[in-house]
Design an enzyme around this catalytic site. Structure first.
Site, PDB file in Angstrom:
ATOM      1  N   GLY A  96       3.831   1.396  -4.978  1.00  0.00           N
ATOM      2  CA  GLY A  96       4.452   1.087  -6.262  1.00  0.00           C
ATOM      3  C   GLY A  96       3.397   1.112  -7.345  1.00  0.00           C
ATOM      4  O   GLY A  96       2.201   1.263  -7.067  1.00  0.00           O
ATOM      5  N   LEU A  97       3.834   0.954  -8.573  1.00  0.00           N
ATOM      6  CA  LEU A  97       2.923   0.978  -9.709  1.00  0.00           C
ATOM      7  C   LEU A  97       1.934  -0.195  -9.655  1.00  0.00           C
ATOM      8  O   LEU A  97       2.218  -1.224  -9.040  1.00  0.00           O
ATOM      9  CB  LEU A  97       3.710   0.893 -11.027  1.00  0.00           C
ATOM     10  CG  LEU A  97       4.563   2.095 -11.404  1.00  0.00           C
ATOM     11  CD1 LEU A  97       5.384   1.782 -12.655  1.00  0.00           C
ATOM     12  CD2 LEU A  97       3.694   3.322 -11.623  1.00  0.00           C
ATOM     13  N   SER A  98       0.814  -0.026 -10.338  1.00  0.00           N
ATOM     14  CA  SER A  98      -0.134  -1.111 -10.507  1.00  0.00           C
ATOM     15  C   SER A  98       0.583  -2.275 -11.194  1.00  0.00           C
ATOM     16  O   SER A  98       1.303  -2.081 -12.170  1.00  0.00           O
ATOM     17  CB  SER A  98      -1.301  -0.619 -11.380  1.00  0.00           C
ATOM     18  OG  SER A  98      -2.210  -1.668 -11.606  1.00  0.00           O
ATOM     19  N   GLY A  99       0.448  -3.465 -10.626  1.00  0.00           N
ATOM     20  CA  GLY A  99       1.092  -4.634 -11.209  1.00  0.00           C
ATOM     21  C   GLY A  99       2.496  -4.906 -10.712  1.00  0.00           C
ATOM     22  O   GLY A  99       3.131  -5.875 -11.136  1.00  0.00           O
ATOM     23  N   ALA A 100       2.996  -4.078  -9.802  1.00  0.00           N
ATOM     24  CA  ALA A 100       4.362  -4.279  -9.295  1.00  0.00           C
ATOM     25  C   ALA A 100       4.454  -5.470  -8.344  1.00  0.00           C
ATOM     26  O   ALA A 100       5.528  -6.042  -8.161  1.00  0.00           O
ATOM     27  CB  ALA A 100       4.867  -3.018  -8.603  1.00  0.00           C
ATOM     28  N   GLY A 101       3.321  -5.846  -7.721  1.00  0.00           N
ATOM     29  CA  GLY A 101       3.323  -6.983  -6.796  1.00  0.00           C
ATOM     30  C   GLY A 101       2.961  -6.625  -5.369  1.00  0.00           C
ATOM     31  O   GLY A 101       3.153  -7.435  -4.459  1.00  0.00           O
ATOM     32  N   LYS A 102       2.422  -5.434  -5.144  1.00  0.00           N
ATOM     33  CA  LYS A 102       2.091  -4.980  -3.790  1.00  0.00           C
ATOM     34  C   LYS A 102       1.114  -5.919  -3.091  1.00  0.00           C
ATOM     35  O   LYS A 102       1.362  -6.384  -1.979  1.00  0.00           O
ATOM     36  CB  LYS A 102       1.484  -3.563  -3.822  1.00  0.00           C
ATOM     37  CG  LYS A 102       2.390  -2.500  -4.361  1.00  0.00           C
ATOM     38  CD  LYS A 102       1.706  -1.148  -4.456  1.00  0.00           C
ATOM     39  CE  LYS A 102       0.457  -1.121  -5.306  1.00  0.00           C
ATOM     40  NZ  LYS A 102       0.686  -1.481  -6.730  1.00  0.00           N
ATOM     41  N   THR A 103       0.003  -6.210  -3.738  1.00  0.00           N
ATOM     42  CA  THR A 103      -1.032  -7.033  -3.122  1.00  0.00           C
ATOM     43  C   THR A 103      -0.563  -8.476  -2.966  1.00  0.00           C
ATOM     44  O   THR A 103      -0.816  -9.097  -1.930  1.00  0.00           O
ATOM     45  CB  THR A 103      -2.340  -6.956  -3.940  1.00  0.00           C
ATOM     46  OG1 THR A 103      -2.769  -5.581  -3.956  1.00  0.00           O
ATOM     47  CG2 THR A 103      -3.432  -7.818  -3.334  1.00  0.00           C
ATOM     48  N   SER A 113      -0.715   4.758  -4.030  1.00  0.00           N
ATOM     49  CA  SER A 113      -0.371   5.989  -3.309  1.00  0.00           C
ATOM     50  C   SER A 113       0.723   6.765  -4.043  1.00  0.00           C
ATOM     51  O   SER A 113       1.858   6.814  -3.594  1.00  0.00           O
ATOM     52  CB  SER A 113      -0.001   5.709  -1.858  1.00  0.00           C
ATOM     53  OG  SER A 113       0.791   4.571  -1.682  1.00  0.00           O
TER      54      SER A 113
END
Length: 182
Positions: free
Chosen positions: A14-21, A88
């Site tokens: 997902g986009l940077s800041g979407a909450g992946k980490t 990615s």
């Protein structure tokens, strides 16, 4: 002799800041508390240690994702639940890497550009929108969302506990059971 634990690659895209980490770290804590062997491969950390020197061209981004995928798949083959948190951005490269995983769960962590830009404490989106950062995913470089992710989480509409509950449910078919409070 007992059964060898089966690994799994859980790929958060997902986009940077979407909450992946944030999601990957929360899930990792739950998995480890339940006794599972886990590893978190965060895109930023991998770029610093495994892919240092790569830029942000399509070729370099694909190389980075392939490196992450190689390590993730290797660990998963040895019984580790690997949580990958990486933008990615290119669908074909993600699909190529995930096709090599012994078992995989692709998680699309989704939030609109205006939401992720608002969450951005580093101000990268603002700089990218002003044209100061070239090749910024979601602004001046494409992000290709998965067409058929195994799980689609809308972090602008669902809370962290709600997302974790859905992740827990998605892990059950792999024989991974967790107690995730509501």
């Amino acid at each position: 002799m007992g059964l060898k634990p089966q690994g799994l690659v859980v790929w958060f895209t997902g986009l940077s800041g979407a909450g992946k980490t944030t999601l990957a770290q929360a899930l990792q804590a739950r998995l480890e508390a339940a006794g599972y062997a886990t590893e978190l491969l965060d895109g930023d950390a991998v770029r610093e240690h495994l892919s240092k020197g790569l830029g942000f061209s399509r070729e370099d981004r694909d190389t980075n994702v392939r490196r992450i995928g190689y390590v993730a798949n290797l660990l998963a083959k040895h019984g580790v639940i690997v949580l990958v948190s990486a933008i990615s951005p290119y669908r074909a490269t993600r699909e190529e890497v995930l096709a090599q995983a012994p078992r995989k769960l692709e998680v699309f962590v989704d939030a609109p550009l205006e939401v992720v830009a608002r969450r951005d404490v580093k101000g990268l989106y603002a700089r990218a929108l002003r044209g100061e950062i070239p090749q910024f995913t979601g602004v001046s470089d494409p992000y290709e969302p998965p067409l058929h992710p195994d799980l689609h989480l809308r972090t602008d509409q669902e809370t962290l506990p709600e997302c974790l509950k859905r992740l827990e449910e998605a892990l059950e078919p792999f024989g991974i059971r967790l107690e995730v409070p509501a």
